[in-house]
Every structure is written in C-alpha cells, then in structure tokens.
Motif scaffolding. Structure first.
Motif: not given
Ligand SMILES: NC(=O)c1ccc[n+]([C@@H]2O[C@H](COP(=O)([O-])OP(=O)(O)OC[C@H]3O[C@@H](n4cnc5c(N)ncnc54)[C@H](O)[C@@H]3O)[C@@H](O)[C@H]2O)c1
Length: 316
Positions: A175-198, A211-216
């Motif tokens: 239960h995400v108690k505060r209504e925020i864009e992206g909620f919790v998990a997508d905020r985290l994934m988005e941060a990683l995704w943006r860095e990965a694209l850079w 991907d190897a850096a994450v997988v291993y």
C-alpha cells in the motif's frame, strides 16, 4: 470474489487473466484491438505451463475465460474489475467512467496504471470511492508484487477489499500511502533505467555489459534483501550506521545524472541493436519461457533462505 473482468487484454491484461484463471476464478475479458481474443488466448496458453508448475487451484481451467465485445458486457456481472488499457490519462478517464456506469455498485474497480494518479483518473467517475490503483509487474502471472494506491476520493474499504483480493491471488500488496507519480517500484526502476541509458549514450558500456553488472552483482542480492538491507550488510558488523558514515560522502559526488538522455536515433539504435545482439536470435517467446522457469526457481530460493518473507509463502 468469483468473477473478474479484464478490460484491455494486452501484455498486462492477459497476465491478470492467467493469474485469475489459475486461482479457479471466472474471467470475462474485453479489448477492442484487432484479433484481441486470439492474442489473449495465445498469451494465457503460454502462461499456463509455468502456472501448472506453480500449482493450480481447485477448479482452475482455461475454459473459464470468456471474451465479450463490449465493456458493459464484460463488467456488469463482475465482482472485481481490472483495467489494463494503454497508459493515456484521457483514455483511462473515459474508460473508467464507462466501467463505473456499467459495473455493479459493490464491485471494486482497479487500474493497472504504471504511474498515473488515481485522483485524476477518477475525474469522470460517479463513484470514485471504489477506484484503486493495482499496479502489477510483468509477468503478472508469476510476480507477487502489486502496488495499491488510493486517490483523494478512494474509500479506505476499497483499498482493504482490493488488498484482500490480491492476497487471495497469492500476491504481495504494497500500500503506497501517498499518491505520487510512478509510485515506489517504478521510481526505483526508472532511476536505474535513466542511468543505464546515459551509460550507453556516452559510450561507457554496452547494453550487455550493463546487464552483466546487474545480473552478476546487485541483482542477485537484491532478489533476497532489496536495497536497504543489502546495504546494511555492506557496513560490516556495525551495519547501516557505518555504511552511511563510510559511503555518505559519495552521495555528494556527481555519480548519477537521473535526468533521462534524449532518445536520439543513434541511442535508439545502440539500445535496440544491443538487445538484439544479446537475444542472439532467440525470440521474445523463448526468452519469456526461460525467464519464467528461472523466476519460479528463484522464488523457491527466496522462500528457502528467507522463509518468513511475507508474500512468497503462497502457492502462486
Ligand atoms: N508492460 C508492463 O510491463 C506494465 C507493467 C505494469 C503496468 N502496466 C500498465 O498496464 C497497462 C497496459 O499496459 P500493457 O503493457 O498491457 O499494454 P499493451 O499495449 O500490451 O495492451 C493494451 C491493450 O489495451 C487495448 N485497448 C486499447 N484501447 C482500449 C480501450 N479503449 N478499452 C480497452 N482496451 C483497450 C489494446 O488493444 C491492447 O490490447 C498500462 O496502463 C501500463 O502502464 C504495464
């Protein structure tokens, strides 16, 4: 809950349908897309072998899936409605109002939105008290997490009923108690995704190397302990306090960019080309099968090594 309506039957809608069918429920689906029924049935059939491996509930059957032509037909007899149409606010606002107009007054309406705000999504509904965000993760038929978010007019009882329903599907509601864009998990994934694209954009690393850096590395330990508890161990016997003392100063260094790079043609080609190289001719379907088998084994490992871990105790 006995009858579940699925409105929008793409990747996520089909995942919900498969999960509900595996739990012995009746599913009525609708989707205006061309060939939507055939695609839905093919996706559910693909999800079935891993679900069989997880263990089906009594009465679970693919024959309990019905496809109907209109939203009204899909929702009028449903106990719980899960909306999974494209991620566009105007489209979802109109669709949720249509669902609201045809659904039984006691039915809960959930939206799978990845990050739109429920207060805004409920703008045209007559009964916004019953709208909740129930944000799942792909593949919905295997991953337990579902984020629950209420809007300003959502009744607490709707959150509670949705939470109880998702638990009955073997899921782990958060239960995400505060209504925020992206909620919790997508905020985290988005941060990683943006860095990965850079990193790809700046030519620092290929998609395969990232991907190897994450997988291993971090990915393996995240699946048991997440970010905070993993870092608690990084501080040695003194735990998180020492970890913050030692690595706190690095937070001030310009390690991350967080603002997404422009998706130039060149970046798109690098990312797509990199993924195609990694896929090495294997189709998405083949990769999905490999992922699903792995996820089932991995969830078993998490259960084994952390038996008190809430949310992975159930069957599916
Ligand atoms: N793909 C993911 O990983 C993921 C994860 C969590 C949540 N979501 C969310 O789930 C929702 C659906 O995403 P998806 O990935 O399944 O997209 P998708 O493109 O695979 O499926 C969307 C489906 O909606 C149908 N559709 C179009 N207009 C419609 C309408 N007016 N009424 C009903 N159905 C309609 C389309 O024909 C299509 O089959 C989005 O809100 C998305 O943000 C996606």
């Amino acid at each position: 809950m006995k009858t579940i309506a699925i409105v929008g039957a793409g990747v996520i809608g089909a995942g919900w349908a498969a999960r509900c069918l595996a739990h012995g429920l009746d599913v009525v689906a609708t989707d205006p897309g061309e060939g939507a029924e055939a695609k839905l049935r093919a996706s559910v059939a693909n999800a079935w072998p891993p679900l069989v491996r997880m263990g089906l509930a009594a009465g679970a059957s693919l024959e309990r899936l019905r496809f109907v032509a209109t939203v009204a037909d899909a929702v009028h007899d449903a106990d719980f409605i899960q909306e999974n149409a494209p991620e566009r606010e105007d489209l979802k606002q109109a669709l949720l109002a249509e669902i609201d107009a045809h659904a039984r007054p006691d039915a809960i309406i959930a939206t799978s939105t990845s990050g739109l705000l429920p207060t805004r999504l409920s703008a045209q509904m007559k009964n916004p008290a019953r709208l909740v965000v129930g944000h799942p993760f792909n593949p919905v038929y295997l991953l337990p997490l579902v984020e629950l978010v209420g809007g300003e007019r959502t009744a607490p009882a709707s959150i509670e009923r949705a939470s109880a329903f998702y638990k009955s599907l073997g899921m782990r509601p958060l239960h995400v108690k505060r209504e925020i864009e992206g909620f919790v998990a997508d905020r985290l994934m988005e941060a990683l995704w943006r860095e990965a694209l850079w990193l790809v954009n700046d030519g620092v690393a290929t998609t395969e190397e990232i991907d190897a850096a994450v997988v291993y590395g971090c990915g393996l330990r995240w699946s048991l302990m997440g970010t905070f508890l993993t870092f608690h161990l990084a501080g040695g016997d003194a735990g998180m306090r020492h970890m913050l003392h030692q690595f706190g100063p690095a937070l001030k260094l310009p390690w991350t960019k967080l603002v997404a790079p422009e998706l130039t043609d060149e970046l798109i080609e690098r990312v797509v080309g990199g993924c195609e190289h990694q896929a090495a001719g294997r189709s998405v379907k083949e990769l999905e099968q490999r992922r699903d088998g792995f996820l089932i084994d991995l969830m078993g490992l998490v259960r084994k090594h952390w038996p008190e871990n809430e949310g992975l105790a159930g069957r599916i």
